[in-house]
Motif scaffolding. Structure first.
Motif, PDB file in Angstrom:
ATOM      1  N   SER A  25       0.825  -1.206   0.000  1.00  0.00           N
ATOM      2  CA  SER A  25       0.000   0.000   0.000  1.00  0.00           C
ATOM      3  C   SER A  25       0.859   1.256   0.000  1.00  0.00           C
ATOM      4  CB  SER A  25      -0.912  -0.013   1.228  1.00  0.00           C
ATOM      5  OG  SER A  25      -1.667   1.165   1.312  1.00  0.00           O
ATOM      6  N   LEU A  26       1.944   1.244   0.768  1.00  0.00           N
ATOM      7  CA  LEU A  26       2.858   2.390   0.828  1.00  0.00           C
ATOM      8  C   LEU A  26       3.517   2.655  -0.523  1.00  0.00           C
ATOM      9  CD1 LEU A  26       4.320   4.513   2.592  1.00  0.00           C
ATOM     10  CD2 LEU A  26       6.048   2.767   3.088  1.00  0.00           C
ATOM     11  N   VAL A  27       3.982   1.599  -1.179  1.00  0.00           N
ATOM     12  CA  VAL A  27       4.628   1.741  -2.495  1.00  0.00           C
ATOM     13  C   VAL A  27       3.626   2.278  -3.521  1.00  0.00           C
ATOM     14  CG1 VAL A  27       5.696   0.473  -4.408  1.00  0.00           C
ATOM     15  CG2 VAL A  27       6.347  -0.041  -2.059  1.00  0.00           C
ATOM     16  N   PHE A  28       2.415   1.726  -3.524  1.00  0.00           N
ATOM     17  CA  PHE A  28       1.380   2.179  -4.462  1.00  0.00           C
ATOM     18  C   PHE A  28       1.042   3.654  -4.244  1.00  0.00           C
ATOM     19  CE2 PHE A  28      -0.760  -2.228  -5.244  1.00  0.00           C
ATOM     20  CZ  PHE A  28       0.341  -2.604  -5.997  1.00  0.00           C
ATOM     21  N   SER A  29       0.914   4.060  -2.977  1.00  0.00           N
ATOM     22  CA  SER A  29       0.510   5.439  -2.679  1.00  0.00           C
ATOM     23  C   SER A  29       1.593   6.441  -3.077  1.00  0.00           C
ATOM     24  CB  SER A  29       0.182   5.586  -1.193  1.00  0.00           C
ATOM     25  OG  SER A  29       1.321   5.334  -0.394  1.00  0.00           O
ATOM     26  N   ILE A  30       2.863   6.116  -2.815  1.00  0.00           N
ATOM     27  CA  ILE A  30       3.957   7.020  -3.193  1.00  0.00           C
ATOM     28  C   ILE A  30       4.047   7.146  -4.712  1.00  0.00           C
ATOM     29  CG2 ILE A  30       6.467   7.307  -3.179  1.00  0.00           C
ATOM     30  CD1 ILE A  30       6.485   6.051  -0.394  1.00  0.00           C
ATOM     31  N   THR A  31       3.907   6.008  -5.419  1.00  0.00           N
ATOM     32  CA  THR A  31       3.955   6.024  -6.890  1.00  0.00           C
ATOM     33  C   THR A  31       2.826   6.873  -7.463  1.00  0.00           C
ATOM     34  OG1 THR A  31       4.889   3.786  -6.856  1.00  0.00           O
ATOM     35  CG2 THR A  31       4.022   4.583  -8.951  1.00  0.00           C
ATOM     36  N   ALA A  32       1.614   6.679  -6.951  1.00  0.00           N
ATOM     37  CA  ALA A  32       0.459   7.436  -7.456  1.00  0.00           C
ATOM     38  C   ALA A  32       0.590   8.922  -7.131  1.00  0.00           C
ATOM     39  CB  ALA A  32      -0.829   6.876  -6.863  1.00  0.00           C
ATOM     40  N   MET A 176      -8.949   7.524   1.748  1.00  0.00           N
ATOM     41  CA  MET A 176     -10.249   7.555   1.074  1.00  0.00           C
ATOM     42  C   MET A 176     -10.742   9.000   0.906  1.00  0.00           C
ATOM     43  SD  MET A 176     -13.839   5.802   2.289  1.00  0.00           S
ATOM     44  CE  MET A 176     -13.919   6.837   3.749  1.00  0.00           C
ATOM     45  N   VAL A 177     -10.629   9.798   1.963  1.00  0.00           N
ATOM     46  CA  VAL A 177     -11.068  11.201   1.902  1.00  0.00           C
ATOM     47  C   VAL A 177     -10.234  11.980   0.889  1.00  0.00           C
ATOM     48  CG1 VAL A 177     -11.192  13.360   3.219  1.00  0.00           C
ATOM     49  CG2 VAL A 177     -11.990  11.232   4.253  1.00  0.00           C
ATOM     50  N   ALA A 178      -8.908  11.748   0.878  1.00  0.00           N
ATOM     51  CA  ALA A 178      -8.018  12.465  -0.042  1.00  0.00           C
ATOM     52  C   ALA A 178      -8.352  12.145  -1.493  1.00  0.00           C
ATOM     53  CB  ALA A 178      -6.563  12.095   0.254  1.00  0.00           C
ATOM     54  N   HIS A 179      -8.559  10.870  -1.810  1.00  0.00           N
ATOM     55  CA  HIS A 179      -8.879  10.483  -3.190  1.00  0.00           C
ATOM     56  C   HIS A 179     -10.211  11.074  -3.636  1.00  0.00           C
ATOM     57  CE1 HIS A 179      -5.551   8.049  -2.379  1.00  0.00           C
ATOM     58  NE2 HIS A 179      -6.116   6.865  -2.263  1.00  0.00           N
ATOM     59  N   ALA A 211      -3.935   4.457  -6.765  1.00  0.00           N
ATOM     60  CA  ALA A 211      -4.243   5.104  -5.481  1.00  0.00           C
ATOM     61  C   ALA A 211      -5.338   4.333  -4.738  1.00  0.00           C
ATOM     62  CB  ALA A 211      -4.676   6.550  -5.715  1.00  0.00           C
ATOM     63  N   TRP A 212      -6.372   3.898  -5.465  1.00  0.00           N
ATOM     64  CA  TRP A 212      -7.444   3.142  -4.822  1.00  0.00           C
ATOM     65  C   TRP A 212      -6.997   1.718  -4.489  1.00  0.00           C
ATOM     66  CZ3 TRP A 212     -11.289   5.107  -2.357  1.00  0.00           C
ATOM     67  CH2 TRP A 212     -11.805   6.351  -2.731  1.00  0.00           C
ATOM     68  N   ALA A 213      -6.069   1.166  -5.292  1.00  0.00           N
ATOM     69  CA  ALA A 213      -5.496  -0.145  -4.946  1.00  0.00           C
ATOM     70  C   ALA A 213      -4.693  -0.039  -3.653  1.00  0.00           C
ATOM     71  CB  ALA A 213      -4.607  -0.649  -6.089  1.00  0.00           C
TER      72      ALA A 213
END
Length: 256
Positions: A25-32, A176-179, A211-213
């Motif tokens: 989740s951390l890797v996905f969020s930083i990439t997005a 969730m709120v940020a997206h 980001a949602w993943a």
């Protein structure tokens, strides 16, 4: 007071699963967060006049060199969509980029400057929430890694487990709120943004899906952590009851 042991291998496997989901989740969020492909689409741009030897469908031809007389001027009257060319663009939290007509490369602009003034505050809130989301994800992953490598008492492990579960759940809510806030801001920018940016067609890109993943992995990590905590507590209670039952039997029928 007799110590009650919980199978260490089973606990470690569950902790490893929660850490893997949290790290993913951390890797996905930083990439997005760092990319500009949250939304992709096309813009209709008026064709420029052809200059020099430039030909093709991306410019309007005039003063055709194929004419027999140099004084003859051939105008090609183009109507409707023939006056325009589709230009691809992609946008993220930080900037928006679009193709340059008749040239290679892209032209990028700050997405914050494109956002309507009334919605700029919401975009900044979205950015702050995304940053907090990443920080909390990192904190949760560190706590989970500490728990995995912590070989002391089970009680200490449960305390760390509780903190990591709370942090991961908070991270998921913030994500969730940020997206959702960014989605709202982008749609408002499409409707009220600058005329020279508004897209003709658009859809969500791979960064938005990533980001949602990341949010899904975060919530899965939180559920796994809470499940691990609950299962450990239930194992404690079960073993304690078993121990109390065996002690009662021992005191009731002592060995002679």
């Amino acid at each position: 007071r007799m110590p009650v042991s919980v199978p260490a291998t089973d606990r470690r496997q569950r902790a490893s699963a929660a850490f893997s989901l949290s790290f993913l989740s951390l890797v996905f969020s930083i990439t997005a967060f760092s990319s500009s492909y949250w939304c992709e689409g096309t813009r209709k741009v008026a064709k420029p006049f052809c200059t020099g030897q430039s030909k093709g469908d991306h410019c309007i031809r005039f003063n055709s060199p194929d004419a027999n007389s140099s004084n003859a001027v051939q105008y090609i009257w183009e109507t409707g969509d023939d006056k325009f060319v589709d230009r691809k663009f992609h946008a993220g939290i930080w900037y928006s980029c679009e193709e340059i007509v008749n040239e290679e490369g892209e032209k990028c602009r700050s997405f914050i400057s494109l956002t309507p003034a009334a919605d700029r505050g919401v975009l900044w809130l979205s950015i702050v929430a995304e940053l907090l989301y990443i920080i909390l994800l990192l904190t949760g992953a560190i706590l989970m890694s500490v728990e995995m490598c912590y070989y002391s008492t089970v009680i200490d492990g449960l305390k760390i487990n509780t903190f990591s579960a709370v942090v991961t759940v908070l991270a998921g809510l913030l994500g969730m709120v940020a997206h959702m806030m960014y989605t709202t801001v982008f749609q408002m920018t499409v409707n009220l943004g600058p005329e020279d940016w508004r897209p003709h067609t658009w859809d969500y890109g791979w960064s938005y899906c990533l980001a949602w993943a990341s949010f899904a992995c975060c919530m899965a990590a939180a559920v796994t952590t809470i499940n691990k905590y609950t299962k450990t507590i239930l194992e404690f209670k079960h073993k304690r009851k078993t121990l109390e039952r065996s002690l009662k039997i021992k005191y009731k029928f002592p060995d002679h």
